[in-house]
Design an enzyme around this catalytic site. Structure first.
Site, PDB file in Angstrom:
ATOM      1  N   ARG A  69       0.843  -1.198   0.000  1.00  0.00           N
ATOM      2  CA  ARG A  69       0.000   0.000   0.000  1.00  0.00           C
ATOM      3  C   ARG A  69       0.875   1.243   0.000  1.00  0.00           C
ATOM      4  NH1 ARG A  69       0.916   2.347   4.725  1.00  0.00           N
ATOM      5  NH2 ARG A  69       1.159   1.089   6.605  1.00  0.00           N
ATOM      6  N   GLY A  71       2.041   4.955   1.495  1.00  0.00           N
ATOM      7  CA  GLY A  71       2.206   5.461   2.851  1.00  0.00           C
ATOM      8  C   GLY A  71       3.403   4.869   3.571  1.00  0.00           C
ATOM      9  N   LYS A  72       3.457   5.147   4.866  1.00  0.00           N
ATOM     10  CA  LYS A  72       4.611   4.757   5.670  1.00  0.00           C
ATOM     11  C   LYS A  72       4.204   3.713   6.707  1.00  0.00           C
ATOM     12  CE  LYS A  72       7.034   9.116   4.813  1.00  0.00           C
ATOM     13  NZ  LYS A  72       8.364   8.645   4.388  1.00  0.00           N
ATOM     14  N   ILE A  73       4.652   3.867   7.951  1.00  0.00           N
ATOM     15  CA  ILE A  73       4.411   2.850   8.968  1.00  0.00           C
ATOM     16  C   ILE A  73       3.283   3.272   9.906  1.00  0.00           C
ATOM     17  CG2 ILE A  73       6.200   3.793  10.500  1.00  0.00           C
ATOM     18  CD1 ILE A  73       6.808   0.888  11.339  1.00  0.00           C
ATOM     19  N   THR A  74       2.446   2.308  10.284  1.00  0.00           N
ATOM     20  CA  THR A  74       1.365   2.589  11.228  1.00  0.00           C
ATOM     21  C   THR A  74       1.079   1.352  12.068  1.00  0.00           C
ATOM     22  OG1 THR A  74      -0.817   3.615  11.473  1.00  0.00           O
ATOM     23  CG2 THR A  74      -0.590   1.934   9.752  1.00  0.00           C
ATOM     24  N   ALA A 140      -5.985   7.000   9.586  1.00  0.00           N
ATOM     25  CA  ALA A 140      -4.913   6.826   8.600  1.00  0.00           C
ATOM     26  C   ALA A 140      -5.492   6.263   7.305  1.00  0.00           C
ATOM     27  CB  ALA A 140      -3.839   5.894   9.149  1.00  0.00           C
ATOM     28  N   GLY A 153      -7.186   0.615   2.249  1.00  0.00           N
ATOM     29  CA  GLY A 153      -8.287   1.304   2.906  1.00  0.00           C
ATOM     30  C   GLY A 153      -7.881   2.333   3.932  1.00  0.00           C
ATOM     31  N   CYS A 171       3.189   7.152  10.373  1.00  0.00           N
ATOM     32  CA  CYS A 171       3.072   7.730   9.028  1.00  0.00           C
ATOM     33  C   CYS A 171       4.233   8.658   8.689  1.00  0.00           C
ATOM     34  CB  CYS A 171       1.736   8.455   8.864  1.00  0.00           C
ATOM     35  SG  CYS A 171       0.315   7.384   9.166  1.00  0.00           S
TER      36      CYS A 171
END
EC number: 2.3.1.181
Length: 206
Positions: A69, A71-74, A140, A153, A171
């Site tokens: 996906r 984006g970064k880390i969550t 997020a 999502g 993020c």
């Protein structure tokens, strides 16, 4: 345009959910299945998108799942509402930016039903709120598009354990915080999933 609505009661392992999304992606691309909106909750997991950096992991002992996906880390875990989707943009407007805006509006409009004011940020994807003078992320968003089919999502923090975010730079944004709905306003959010489904479905038909 038909959309299958799926709701899972028990927490779903992150890898299992992504596998299902990717299978549905192929089925939609082959004309075998309809679009999907899926409401669920995850077992505890840290997920890293395509643009994350190692320095965003503050605790090297945590288990990390790398995903395709954006984006970064969550962090995902109990007390968080996950809304996954697999949506064929070829049947709608082939405009990724407009689709992201549609997601943002879905979350903002849904939370407004609980008298919670939130907003998007052109520089930092996600949904934010000003709580006691501090800007915090409450939802997020992570999306990937393949052959004009959008999937993955968004996640809304309801009453999840916010201490889990101390292990990462959520993020990749270090100068803003993370918050959940219970901290903003202690009220019942049990029908938020239905409001999300209704609002998202309606927005997709516009």
């Amino acid at each position: 345009m038909n959309i299958e609505i799926k709701k899972s009661i028990k927490p779903i392992k992150y890898e299992d959910a992504i596998k299902l999304l990717e299978e549905r992606l192929l089925e939609i691309n082959n004309g075998q299945k309809e679009d999907l909106i899926w409401i669920l909750e995850h077992e505890e997991v840290y997920s890293a998108g395509t643009s994350y950096k190692e320095k965003e992991i503050l605790n090297k002992d945590i288990s990390l799942v790398k995903t395709n996906r954006g984006g970064k880390i969550t962090y995902h875990g109990p007390g968080q509402l996950i809304c996954y989707f697999v949506i064929d943009l070829k049947k709608r407007k082939k405009d990724i930016r407009k689709f992201i805006t549609l997601i943002e509006e879905t979350i903002i409009d849904s939370l407004s039903k609980f008298n919670i004011k939130t907003f998007g940020d052109p520089k930092n994807i996600g949904i934010w709120t000003d709580h006691k003078g501090k800007i915090n992320k409450v939802a997020a968003i992570g999306v990937r598009v393949s052959k004009w089919i959008a999937y993955h999502g968004f996640a809304i923090n309801i009453n999840n354990d916010l201490s889990k975010y101390k292990n990462i730079i959520p993020c990749g944004i270090s100068d803003k915080g993370v918050i959940n709905l219970k901290e903003i306003k202690d009220q019942d959010y049990k029908n938020l999933d239905e409001i999300i489904i209704e609002t998202f479905s309606k927005n997709l038909e516009i």
